[in-house]
Structure formats: C-alpha cells, structure tokens
Design a protein around this motif. Structure first.
Motif, PDB file in Angstrom:
ATOM      1  N   ALA A   1       2.029  -3.523   3.387  1.00  0.00           N
ATOM      2  CA  ALA A   1       3.441  -3.300   3.171  1.00  0.00           C
ATOM      3  C   ALA A   1       3.853  -2.003   3.822  1.00  0.00           C
ATOM      4  O   ALA A   1       4.972  -1.886   4.328  1.00  0.00           O
ATOM      5  N   GLN A   2       3.095  -1.036   3.830  1.00  0.00           N
ATOM      6  CA  GLN A   2       3.435   0.232   4.460  1.00  0.00           C
ATOM      7  C   GLN A   2       3.389   0.094   5.970  1.00  0.00           C
ATOM      8  O   GLN A   2       4.158   0.727   6.667  1.00  0.00           O
ATOM      9  N   SER A   3       2.519  -0.640   6.463  1.00  0.00           N
ATOM     10  CA  SER A   3       2.477  -0.758   7.901  1.00  0.00           C
ATOM     11  C   SER A   3       3.557  -1.728   8.380  1.00  0.00           C
ATOM     12  O   SER A   3       3.953  -1.688   9.517  1.00  0.00           O
ATOM     13  N   ALA A   4       4.184  -2.437   7.654  1.00  0.00           N
ATOM     14  CA  ALA A   4       5.216  -3.330   8.119  1.00  0.00           C
ATOM     15  C   ALA A   4       6.508  -2.720   8.006  1.00  0.00           C
ATOM     16  O   ALA A   4       7.265  -2.076   8.132  1.00  0.00           O
TER      17      ALA A   4
ATOM     18  N   SER B   1      -2.621  -5.034   0.101  1.00  0.00           N
ATOM     19  CA  SER B   1      -1.205  -5.407   0.173  1.00  0.00           C
ATOM     20  C   SER B   1      -0.331  -4.154   0.271  1.00  0.00           C
ATOM     21  O   SER B   1       0.699  -4.170   0.970  1.00  0.00           O
ATOM     22  N   TRP B   2      -0.693  -3.127  -0.290  1.00  0.00           N
ATOM     23  CA  TRP B   2       0.055  -1.886  -0.163  1.00  0.00           C
ATOM     24  C   TRP B   2      -0.070  -1.348   1.218  1.00  0.00           C
ATOM     25  O   TRP B   2       0.923  -0.929   1.826  1.00  0.00           O
TER      26      TRP B   2
ATOM     27  N   ARG C   1     -11.744  -3.994  -9.262  1.00  0.00           N
ATOM     28  CA  ARG C   1     -11.896  -3.453  -7.912  1.00  0.00           C
ATOM     29  C   ARG C   1     -11.328  -4.454  -6.892  1.00  0.00           C
ATOM     30  O   ARG C   1     -10.689  -4.033  -5.921  1.00  0.00           O
ATOM     31  N   ALA C   2     -11.625  -5.700  -7.149  1.00  0.00           N
ATOM     32  CA  ALA C   2     -11.108  -6.701  -6.218  1.00  0.00           C
ATOM     33  C   ALA C   2      -9.586  -6.710  -6.253  1.00  0.00           C
ATOM     34  O   ALA C   2      -8.917  -6.801  -5.219  1.00  0.00           O
ATOM     35  N   GLU C   3      -9.035  -6.605  -7.490  1.00  0.00           N
ATOM     36  CA  GLU C   3      -7.581  -6.553  -7.602  1.00  0.00           C
ATOM     37  C   GLU C   3      -7.060  -5.289  -6.936  1.00  0.00           C
ATOM     38  O   GLU C   3      -6.024  -5.299  -6.249  1.00  0.00           O
ATOM     39  N   LEU C   4      -7.744  -4.180  -7.195  1.00  0.00           N
ATOM     40  CA  LEU C   4      -7.328  -2.917  -6.602  1.00  0.00           C
ATOM     41  C   LEU C   4      -7.410  -3.007  -5.082  1.00  0.00           C
ATOM     42  O   LEU C   4      -6.503  -2.543  -4.368  1.00  0.00           O
ATOM     43  N   GLU C   5      -8.431  -3.587  -4.593  1.00  0.00           N
ATOM     44  CA  GLU C   5      -8.595  -3.718  -3.138  1.00  0.00           C
ATOM     45  C   GLU C   5      -7.498  -4.634  -2.587  1.00  0.00           C
ATOM     46  O   GLU C   5      -6.939  -4.369  -1.524  1.00  0.00           O
ATOM     47  N   ALA C   6      -7.223  -5.641  -3.383  1.00  0.00           N
ATOM     48  CA  ALA C   6      -6.170  -6.561  -2.920  1.00  0.00           C
ATOM     49  C   ALA C   6      -4.832  -5.836  -2.936  1.00  0.00           C
ATOM     50  O   ALA C   6      -4.020  -5.988  -2.020  1.00  0.00           O
ATOM     51  N   GLU C   7      -4.614  -5.063  -3.963  1.00  0.00           N
ATOM     52  CA  GLU C   7      -3.366  -4.331  -4.013  1.00  0.00           C
ATOM     53  C   GLU C   7      -3.336  -3.262  -2.912  1.00  0.00           C
ATOM     54  O   GLU C   7      -2.290  -3.004  -2.324  1.00  0.00           O
ATOM     55  N   ARG C   8      -4.389  -2.622  -2.615  1.00  0.00           N
ATOM     56  CA  ARG C   8      -4.424  -1.649  -1.544  1.00  0.00           C
ATOM     57  C   ARG C   8      -4.138  -2.340  -0.206  1.00  0.00           C
ATOM     58  O   ARG C   8      -3.411  -1.804   0.631  1.00  0.00           O
TER      59      ARG C   8
END
Length: 197
Positions: free
Chosen positions: A194-197, A190-191, A181-188
């Motif tokens: 990345a989408q907002s940039a 970061s995702w 979950r922490a990885e998923l949250e981190a990926e979210r």
C-alpha cells in the motif's frame, strides 16, 4: 596307731613269772601251815605261821610290784595311743586345711568365672539392645526414605504432567505465534504494498 584288738591282746597277757612265784609262795605257806597243824607242836605251828606271814608279805609285795608294772605299761600304751591320735589329728587337720584351701581356690575361680560370664552377658545384652535400636532407626529411616521417594515420585509425576501441559501450551503458543507472524507478515506486505502504490 595300734588297733583295738592288739591293745586288748596286750592287756590280756599271760600271768607273769612274778605272779607265779607269789602263788607258789602262798601255796608253800598254806602247805607248811597245814603240815605244822597236823604235827601238833605249837612251836612248829608258830614257825609255820611266821613263815606263812613272810610268804604272804613277799607274795603281796611281788603282786604289788606286778600291779605297778602293769599300770605303768598301760599308761605307756595309752600315752602312745594318745600320741598316735594326736599325729593322726594333726594329719587330718592339715588335710582339711589343704582341702579347704583347694575348695576356696576352686570357689574363687567359679565366682570369677560367673562374674566374667555375667559381665559378658550384660555386654551382649547391651550390644543386642544397641543393634535393635539401630535396626529400628534404620527401619524408620528406610520408611521415611520410602515415603520421601513416594512423595518425590508424586511430585515428579506432577512436574511431568505440568511439563507435558507446558509443552502442549508451548506448541499452541508457537502455532499462535506462527499464525500471528504470518498475519503480521501479511499485513506488512500489504502495508508495504500500500505504501509503494
């Protein structure tokens, strides 16, 4: 019942008056004949012989009547004794019958008591056998229950071991899940970054 001594005393009576008279007549005849013989006269001797014969006949008749009377007395004594024996025999027969009835009743009571005791003993043996059988069944049930208890204890220990392993595995899975979950949250994140940039 007259005693034997009384009977023998009765039979040995003193000489009766009749026998005394008969002896006296014979003695008179003997004396008369002796006196006639000493007199030397044939007429006196013949008269003395006739008188002696008459005295002898009278003595014989008296003795015969005394003998008949004695026999009648003895027969009466024997009849009385037989009657007394018959009464005594009937009395003893009645006593024996009463004793036999008493002993038969006593024997019947004893036989009944023995039969009752035998029946009670048989019932007690049956109850004892039933109690032994029930005790055996209860001991078998207790042994089976103890065996089942031991089996359940083993199962419980196995289940507890499985539960402990499952709890450890659940804890491991929860920590893995937290990490994922922490990885998923981190990926979210970061995702989303990345989408907002």
């Amino acid at each position: 019942m007259p005693s034997p001594s009384a009977t023998s005393v009765t039979r040995r009576r003193q000489r009766s008056t009749r026998l005394t008279v008969a002896v006296a007549l014979l003695a008179l005849a003997a004396i008369t004949i002796a006196a006639a013989v000493t007199s030397g006269s044939w007429l006196v001797v013949v008269l003395a012989a006739v008188l002696g014969l008459a005295c002898g006949a009278a003595a014989t008749k008296i003795t015969h009547s005394e003998l008949l009377q004695t026999r009648r007395d003895w027969a009466r004594d024997r009849a009385a004794q037989a009657q007394a024996y018959r009464v005594e025999s009937e009395k003893r027969a009645a006593e024996n019958a009463e004793f036999r009835e008493h002993m038969d009743a006593k024997l019947a009571d004893r036989v009944q008591a023995v039969e009752e005791l035998e029946a009670a003993l048989a019932a007690a043996h049956q109850r004892a056998a039933e109690a032994v059988r029930r005790r055996g069944e209860e001991a078998r049930r207790a042994a089976q229950a103890e065996l089942r208890g031991e089996q359940l204890e083993a199962r419980l220990q196995a289940v507890e071991a499985d539960a402990a392993e499952a709890a450890i595995r659940v804890a491991e899975l929860e920590s893995e899940l937290d990490a994922v979950r922490a990885e998923l949250e981190a990926e979210r994140t970061s995702w989303t970054g990345a989408q907002s940039a």
